[in-house]
Structures are given as structure tokens and as C-alpha cells.
Design a protein around this motif. Structure first.
Motif, mmCIF file in Angstrom:
data_model
loop_
_atom_site.group_PDB
_atom_site.id
_atom_site.type_symbol
_atom_site.label_atom_id
_atom_site.label_comp_id
_atom_site.label_asym_id
_atom_site.label_seq_id
_atom_site.Cartn_x
_atom_site.Cartn_y
_atom_site.Cartn_z
ATOM 1 N N GLY A 17 0.793 -1.212 0.000
ATOM 2 C CA GLY A 17 0.000 0.000 0.000
ATOM 3 C C GLY A 17 0.828 1.266 0.000
ATOM 4 O O GLY A 17 2.038 1.263 0.205
ATOM 5 N N THR A 18 0.130 2.375 -0.218
ATOM 6 C CA THR A 18 0.740 3.691 -0.275
ATOM 7 C C THR A 18 1.076 4.179 1.131
ATOM 8 O O THR A 18 0.336 3.929 2.081
ATOM 9 C CB THR A 18 -0.256 4.663 -0.942
ATOM 10 N N LYS A 19 2.193 4.900 1.262
ATOM 11 C CA LYS A 19 2.540 5.511 2.548
ATOM 12 C C LYS A 19 1.682 6.759 2.742
ATOM 13 O O LYS A 19 1.829 7.749 2.017
ATOM 14 C CB LYS A 19 4.021 5.882 2.582
ATOM 15 N N ALA A 198 7.877 13.569 5.836
ATOM 16 C CA ALA A 198 8.906 13.623 4.811
ATOM 17 C C ALA A 198 8.924 12.368 3.947
ATOM 18 O O ALA A 198 9.276 12.420 2.759
ATOM 19 C CB ALA A 198 10.270 13.836 5.464
ATOM 20 N N GLU A 199 8.520 11.230 4.528
ATOM 21 C CA GLU A 199 8.577 9.958 3.808
ATOM 22 C C GLU A 199 7.252 9.582 3.158
ATOM 23 O O GLU A 199 7.170 8.584 2.436
ATOM 24 C CB GLU A 199 8.999 8.841 4.776
ATOM 25 N N ALA A 200 6.212 10.372 3.379
ATOM 26 C CA ALA A 200 4.875 10.022 2.893
ATOM 27 C C ALA A 200 4.773 10.146 1.380
ATOM 28 O O ALA A 200 5.468 10.945 0.744
ATOM 29 C CB ALA A 200 3.835 10.910 3.556
ATOM 30 N N GLU A 201 3.860 9.346 0.829
ATOM 31 C CA GLU A 201 3.480 9.496 -0.571
ATOM 32 C C GLU A 201 2.216 10.342 -0.697
ATOM 33 O O GLU A 201 2.020 11.031 -1.696
ATOM 34 C CB GLU A 201 3.267 8.125 -1.202
ATOM 35 N N TRP A 202 1.351 10.258 0.297
ATOM 36 C CA TRP A 202 0.154 11.087 0.362
ATOM 37 C C TRP A 202 -0.049 11.566 1.795
ATOM 38 O O TRP A 202 0.202 10.823 2.742
ATOM 39 C CB TRP A 202 -1.089 10.298 -0.065
ATOM 40 N N LEU A 223 4.834 21.865 11.804
ATOM 41 C CA LEU A 223 3.957 21.020 11.000
ATOM 42 C C LEU A 223 3.638 21.682 9.663
ATOM 43 O O LEU A 223 3.653 21.033 8.608
ATOM 44 C CB LEU A 223 2.653 20.754 11.751
ATOM 45 N N HIS A 224 3.332 22.968 9.707
ATOM 46 C CA HIS A 224 3.041 23.702 8.479
ATOM 47 C C HIS A 224 4.198 23.595 7.499
ATOM 48 O O HIS A 224 4.016 23.272 6.316
ATOM 49 C CB HIS A 224 2.759 25.173 8.814
ATOM 50 N N ASP A 225 5.417 23.852 7.985
ATOM 51 C CA ASP A 225 6.584 23.815 7.108
ATOM 52 C C ASP A 225 6.799 22.410 6.539
ATOM 53 O O ASP A 225 7.151 22.251 5.365
ATOM 54 C CB ASP A 225 7.828 24.278 7.862
ATOM 55 N N ALA A 226 6.572 21.385 7.383
ATOM 56 C CA ALA A 226 6.742 20.009 6.911
ATOM 57 C C ALA A 226 5.698 19.667 5.854
ATOM 58 O O ALA A 226 6.001 19.002 4.856
ATOM 59 C CB ALA A 226 6.650 19.037 8.081
ATOM 60 N N LEU A 227 4.465 20.128 6.029
ATOM 61 C CA LEU A 227 3.400 19.836 5.078
ATOM 62 C C LEU A 227 3.585 20.593 3.762
ATOM 63 O O LEU A 227 3.208 20.110 2.691
ATOM 64 C CB LEU A 227 2.039 20.171 5.689
ATOM 65 N N VAL A 228 4.154 21.775 3.839
ATOM 66 C CA VAL A 228 4.400 22.555 2.627
ATOM 67 C C VAL A 228 5.559 21.979 1.832
ATOM 68 O O VAL A 228 5.529 21.947 0.595
ATOM 69 C CB VAL A 228 4.677 24.031 2.990
ATOM 70 N N SER A 229 6.573 21.476 2.523
ATOM 71 C CA SER A 229 7.796 21.039 1.841
ATOM 72 C C SER A 229 7.809 19.556 1.489
ATOM 73 O O SER A 229 8.671 19.116 0.726
ATOM 74 C CB SER A 229 9.016 21.355 2.710
ATOM 75 N N THR A 230 6.880 18.759 2.019
ATOM 76 C CA THR A 230 6.898 17.324 1.744
ATOM 77 C C THR A 230 6.733 17.045 0.254
ATOM 78 O O THR A 230 5.964 17.725 -0.439
ATOM 79 C CB THR A 230 5.781 16.594 2.521
ATOM 80 N N PRO A 231 7.426 16.024 -0.247
ATOM 81 C CA PRO A 231 7.215 15.630 -1.649
ATOM 82 C C PRO A 231 5.907 14.870 -1.855
ATOM 83 O O PRO A 231 5.529 14.578 -2.990
ATOM 84 C CB PRO A 231 8.420 14.735 -1.936
ATOM 85 N N ALA A 232 5.217 14.562 -0.768
ATOM 86 C CA ALA A 232 3.956 13.824 -0.869
ATOM 87 C C ALA A 232 2.894 14.647 -1.581
ATOM 88 O O ALA A 232 2.922 15.882 -1.585
ATOM 89 C CB ALA A 232 3.467 13.449 0.525
#
Length: 337
Positions: A17-19, A198-202, A223-232
Motif C-alpha cells: 500500500g501507499t505511505k 517527509a517519507e509520505a506518498e500522500w 507542521l506547516h513547514d513540513a506539510l508545505v515542503s513534503t514531496p507527498a
């Protein structure tokens, strides 16, 4: 029937499954997790820690701990449908009914706090509860300290803006929320949370109490910065009904605009909505487009005009979102598919 264990003694969660990382709290996040566990075992829930009512509020005040209630609900939602999972789900959700101090305390809340006191670590304690339940995923707190929500509310009958503090007070305030903030303004976020983002796909937000369960994740700077910068990629699940006192003045499009107001750098890939619950689909589609998202219309409620998400229907919609199946399902003949 017991859960199958891996070589280290932890329940098998599977690698298929997807991360996915899901954000929220309460019944809204619970609905998302019940759906997601049908399509992936690589699942993490990041849960709000601002609850100050009921059993959680009492434990938060008396023991100076994170409010455990929303964390408990997330863990219970990740139990499987075996005898083991269903039994432990019911144990976690069981509330005492007595004339004494245990009245209305959820047993799961007490179990979580006991492990926190024994281990001295909130993340490890939640992992141990997940191990006991055989949970299909991991549950993490959005911050390492309890949060407090404060909102400026415009009274319905007119007059000066009133300020309300505390999640319960904000959620039940007699008016419309004009502005909201959290305290402390920059709380610490567990390393495990930032790593999973950081490791999520979605990543998936919603549904839930918009100002007190969904939006707070974007108000925490780390959290905001992590959600904005994630490649997910990013999905938003809209509520099925208005919430009295908190969002009863907001249209479906307004819910999306609120996110843009508080986190303009946060882009979306897809917004999932039930067409039977949206008054102006064109307006919602425009609001989604402003955040870079396409609108996925699917019937995800239980029955006609229900305020509850159907786990299997929502799972199908999320699967289509993850697979990139958007264009065809937005035609009316496919809304009920």
C-alpha cells in the motif's frame, strides 16, 4: 483469535500500500482511518492535542498530560475486524458509569496515560497501545505539549467580537469564527511526525471540526513547514454537513478558502466531496483550483443526506485519488459508483 506477530513480537501491519499520513482528530479522523486501513497498511495518524473537555480534559488538568481522547479514538479506528481487534476496540472506547471519580472516563484514556507514566515517552506509549490492539497503523500526537485554541467570534445577533479560549468553548461559541490561533504559538513537534511526513506518498486532511481539529495542524509552524515542503501529494476530505456553531455559516467552498487563508503556501492535489452535500459545485471547483487541486466528486456518505462517511465508499474515493482517477468520476452518472 489473536493478532499475528512479526519476529520482534509486534503485530503484522504489512508492507503493501501507499505511505499515507492522515491529520485530524475526533470522529472526522476516525472516519478517514477506517477508510484508509482498507487500502494501505503503511498508515500514520497525526492527531490534535487540544481537547479540553470530558475525560480528556480532566486527565489533562489533573495529570498535566496530553489529552488522550482523540489519540484513543484513532487507535480504536485502526483495529481490524477480527475478534481480537473488535474486542479491544470496544475496550478502548468503554466508558465507566459510576457515582464516583471514574464516571465517564474512557478506559482507553486511562490505559494510554498509564503507559505514558510508566515509559515517560508519549510516542513509545502510543506504540505500545497499538501493539496491544494489533492496530493497522501508527498514531502520533501533532505536538509534544497540550495545545490551547483561542478564537475571535462574531456574535450571531451582532455586536462586538468576543474571544473564546479552549477547544470546547470555541466549538460551541454562539457565533461565527473570524480568527483563530493556538497557544503556545510554536509548540515542539515529535521527530517521528516530521519524519513520517517527509517519507509520505500522500497526506490527507479532514474531515472533522474545521477550526478545532483540521486547521490547527497548519497553525503549528513545524507542521506547516513540513506539510508545505513534503514531496507527498495532498488530499482534503470535506465534511458532509455543517457543524453547528463552528461552520454553519460556511459553504463547502468556504471550507477550502479557510485553509488558503491560514496556509496560503499549502497546495492541494485533490479535494474529495460528496455532490449531494454541496450546494454550488462550480464554486467549490474554483476554490479547489486556487489551491492547485482538482475536485473529486463521489458519494461517500452512508445513505441519502447522511452526516456520516461510509468507510468503504470513502476508501474507494481515496483509492481513485491515489491512482489519479479524477476526470471520469466527476460526471453525474458516476457519482454513485
Amino acid at each position: 483469535m489473536t493478532a499475528m506477530l512479526d519476529k520482534e513480537g509486534w503485530p503484522m501491519r504489512g508492507e503493501a500500500g501507499t505511505k499515507v499520513v492522515a491529520f485530524g482528530g475526533g470522529h472526522g479522523l476516525s472516519a478517514t482511518l477506517r477508510a484508509l486501513k482498507h487500502i494501505t497498511h503503511q498508515l500514520t495518524a497525526v492527531v490534535t492535542v487540544a481537547d479540553d473537555g470530558g475525560s480528556s480534559g480532566r486527565l489533562r488538568t489533573e495529570m498535566e498530560v496530553l489529552p488522550p481522547g482523540d489519540l484513543r479514538m484513532a487507535l480504536a479506528s485502526l483495529c481490524d475486524d477480527s475478534e481480537w481487534g473488535l474486542t479491544w476496540r470496544d475496550v478502548m472506547q468503554h466508558r465507566f458509569c459510576t457515582d464516583g471519580e471514574l464516571d465517564n472516563h474512557a478506559l482507553g484514556n486511562l490505559l494510554i496515560v498509564a503507559l505514558w507514566q510508566l515509559l515517560g515517552d508519549e510516542v513509545k506509549g502510543l506504540d505500545w497501545v497499538g501493539r496491544l490492539l494489533g492496530a493497522h497503523g501508527r498514531v502520533l500526537p501533532m505536538a509534544s505539549v497540550p495545545l490551547e485554541i483561542e478564537a475571535d467570534v462574531v456574535p450571531r445577533e451582532g455586536g462586538e467580537i468576543q474571544t473564546y479560549r479552549g477547544q470546547v468553548n470555541v466549538a460551541t461559541a454562539p457565533g461565527n469564527v473570524a480568527d483563530i490561533r493556538i497557544m503556545p504559538q510554536n509548540p515542539p513537534v515529535p521527530t517521528e511526525v516530521k519524519q513520517c511526513i517527509a517519507e509520505a506518498e500522500w497526506v490527507v486532511l479532514g474531515p472533522g471540526s474545521w477550526y478545532t481539529s483540521v486547521l490547527p495542524h497548519l497553525l503549528v509552524k513545524e507542521l506547516h513547514d513540513a506539510l508545505v515542503s513534503t514531496p507527498a501529494r495532498r488530499a482534503l476530505i470535506l465534511n458532509l454537513t455543517e457543524q453547528a456553531g463552528e461552520t454553519d455559516s460556511l459553504s463547502a467552498a468556504d471550507h477550502v478558502r479557510v485553509l488558503k487563508k491560514y496556509a496560503p503556501a499549502f497546495a492541494l492535489d485533490v479535494v474529495i466531496a460528496d455532490p449531494s452535500m454541496v450546494d454550488d459545485i462550480d464554486e467549490l471547483e474554483d476554490a479547489a483550483r486556487e489551491l492547485g487541486a482538482r475536485l473529486l466528486l463521489r458519494q461517500v456518505c452512508i445513505g441519502a443526506k447522511s452526516g456520516l462517511h461510509d468507510p468503504l465508499r470513502l476508501a474507494a474515493a481515496l483509492r481513485d485519488a491515489f491512482d489519479g482517477v479524477l476526470g471520469e468520476v466527476n460526471s453525474p452518472e458516476n457519482w454513485l459508483a
